[in-house]
Motif scaffolding. Structure first.
Motif, PDB file in Angstrom:
ATOM      1  N   ALA A 283     -10.753   9.091   1.686  1.00 59.29           N
ATOM      2  CA  ALA A 283      -9.486   9.828   1.596  1.00 59.29           C
ATOM      3  C   ALA A 283      -8.974  10.140   3.000  1.00 59.29           C
ATOM      4  O   ALA A 283      -9.750  10.448   3.907  1.00 59.29           O
ATOM      5  N   GLU A 284      -7.667  10.090   3.163  1.00 54.60           N
ATOM      6  CA  GLU A 284      -7.073  10.355   4.468  1.00 54.60           C
ATOM      7  C   GLU A 284      -7.277  11.799   4.893  1.00 54.60           C
ATOM      8  O   GLU A 284      -7.542  12.091   6.061  1.00 54.60           O
ATOM      9  N   ALA A 285      -7.112  12.736   3.956  1.00 52.26           N
ATOM     10  CA  ALA A 285      -7.224  14.161   4.261  1.00 52.26           C
ATOM     11  C   ALA A 285      -7.371  14.919   2.954  1.00 52.26           C
ATOM     12  O   ALA A 285      -7.217  14.361   1.858  1.00 52.26           O
TER      13      ALA A 285
ATOM     14  N   MET B   9       0.844  -1.203   0.000  1.00 48.12           N
ATOM     15  CA  MET B   9       0.000   0.000   0.000  1.00 48.12           C
ATOM     16  C   MET B   9       0.874   1.246   0.000  1.00 48.12           C
ATOM     17  O   MET B   9       1.855   1.324   0.731  1.00 48.12           O
ATOM     18  N   SER B  10       0.523   2.215  -0.828  1.00 44.85           N
ATOM     19  CA  SER B  10       1.267   3.463  -0.932  1.00 44.85           C
ATOM     20  C   SER B  10       0.450   4.626  -0.382  1.00 44.85           C
ATOM     21  O   SER B  10      -0.777   4.569  -0.308  1.00 44.85           O
ATOM     22  N   ARG B  11       1.163   5.673  -0.043  1.00 43.51           N
ATOM     23  CA  ARG B  11       0.537   6.915   0.428  1.00 43.51           C
ATOM     24  C   ARG B  11       0.811   7.976  -0.625  1.00 43.51           C
ATOM     25  O   ARG B  11       1.968   8.270  -0.933  1.00 43.51           O
ATOM     26  N   ILE B  12      -0.265   8.553  -1.187  1.00 46.85           N
ATOM     27  CA  ILE B  12      -0.140   9.350  -2.406  1.00 46.85           C
ATOM     28  C   ILE B  12      -0.866  10.680  -2.242  1.00 46.85           C
ATOM     29  O   ILE B  12      -2.012  10.728  -1.795  1.00 46.85           O
TER      30      ILE B  12
ATOM     31  N   HIS C 203      -4.865   2.046  -1.489  1.00 48.89           N
ATOM     32  CA  HIS C 203      -3.835   3.027  -1.157  1.00 48.89           C
ATOM     33  C   HIS C 203      -4.412   4.169  -0.319  1.00 48.89           C
ATOM     34  O   HIS C 203      -5.617   4.464  -0.390  1.00 48.89           O
ATOM     35  N   GLN C 204      -3.554   4.814   0.449  1.00 53.04           N
ATOM     36  CA  GLN C 204      -3.938   6.003   1.193  1.00 53.04           C
ATOM     37  C   GLN C 204      -3.779   7.218   0.289  1.00 53.04           C
ATOM     38  O   GLN C 204      -2.715   7.414  -0.304  1.00 53.04           O
TER      39      GLN C 204
END
Length: 256
Positions: free
Chosen positions: A48-50, A1-4, A26-27
């Motif tokens: 979505a994270e933020a 998992m990636s943070r994008i 993914h985040q």
């Protein structure tokens, strides 16, 4: 998992890429130029994270966005999606810059210079860049009569140049550019003929890092296939001049 992190992702292709990446597990952190648009984006993609808020039209705004992104910690990838289109009238920002250049080119440079170096960088270009000239002697349109289509095409050539310049400088980063096709977004217009269903796939693929075929750098893509870019985009001298101009205007050096 990636943070994008994806710029200009409250609507259009940016949001479509974010939705796909979130579906893949993914985040994703969104970006919008206003609080209202950020709220709309969070409602459209609640997983979505933020959502970072900031207007990339100004140097201060781009720096603020970079600072907000840095507060959130490290990202595996950044997609430079934010842009205005080819039908724009001539308008100067509060920094005295043509807003097409400020948003499409300079903000991508500033964010790249200031955000902690990710593993992957993706710069959205356009098929219009193939027939453009970098025009580095008059990037700010002080000596030419404004042409919105040419200004847009130049800015998208600059984006490819930035992608390839970073690929040369940062050997530990996969930095690539792509054209999504002329698709019927708000920017592209309702008559755009390309396939909307494919327009967001390449940037998500390059950013996610799930496919070894995407582990490349300094390449240009269209619909997940390599394509030749405008030769000027690969010219190290032109790349250096572009970076020097962006550094002088923004006051931000690109780390070595």
């Amino acid at each position: 998992m990636s943070r994008i992190f994806i710029t200009g992702s409250s609507t259009g292709l940016g949001l479509m890429a974010a939705e796909l990446l979130a579906e893949q597990g993914h985040q994703v952190v969104l970006h919008a130029r206003s609080a209202a648009r950020a709220s709309d984006a969070r409602r459209a993609l609640p997983q979505a994270e933020a959502a970072v808020t900031g207007d990339l039209e100004t140097i201060a705004g781009a720096k603020l966005v970079a600072a907000e992104v840095k507060k959130l910690g490290h990202f595996d990838a950044v997609i430079h999606n934010a842009a205005v289109g080819y039908r724009e009238a001539h308008r100067l920002t509060s920094d005295g810059l043509p807003h097409v250049f400020a948003i499409n080119t300079l903000s991508a440079y500033i964010l790249t210079a200031l955000i902690d170096r990710p593993k992957r960088l993706v710069f959205l270009s356009s098929g219009m860049h193939h027939h453009a000239d970098a025009n580095l002697d008059d990037m700010l349109w002080k000596n030419r009569r404004w042409n919105g289509s040419e200004a847009y095409a130049e800015s998208k050539l600059h984006d490819a140049m930035l992608a390839f310049a970073v690929a040369r400088r940062w050997k530990d980063v996969f930095s690539n550019s792509l054209e999504p096709g002329w698709v019927p977004t708000k920017m592209g217009g309702p008559g755009a003929p390309d396939d909307m269903a494919q327009a967001h796939l390449t940037q998500a693929w390059l950013a996610a890092g799930d496919d070894p075929k995407a582990d490349v750098t300094g390449e240009y893509f269209y619909h997940m296939k390599r394509r030749s870019a405008n030769p000027q985009a690969h010219d190290p001298e032109l790349q250096g001049r572009l970076i020097a101009i962006c550094e002088e205007i923004s006051g931000m050096p690109l780390p070595g």
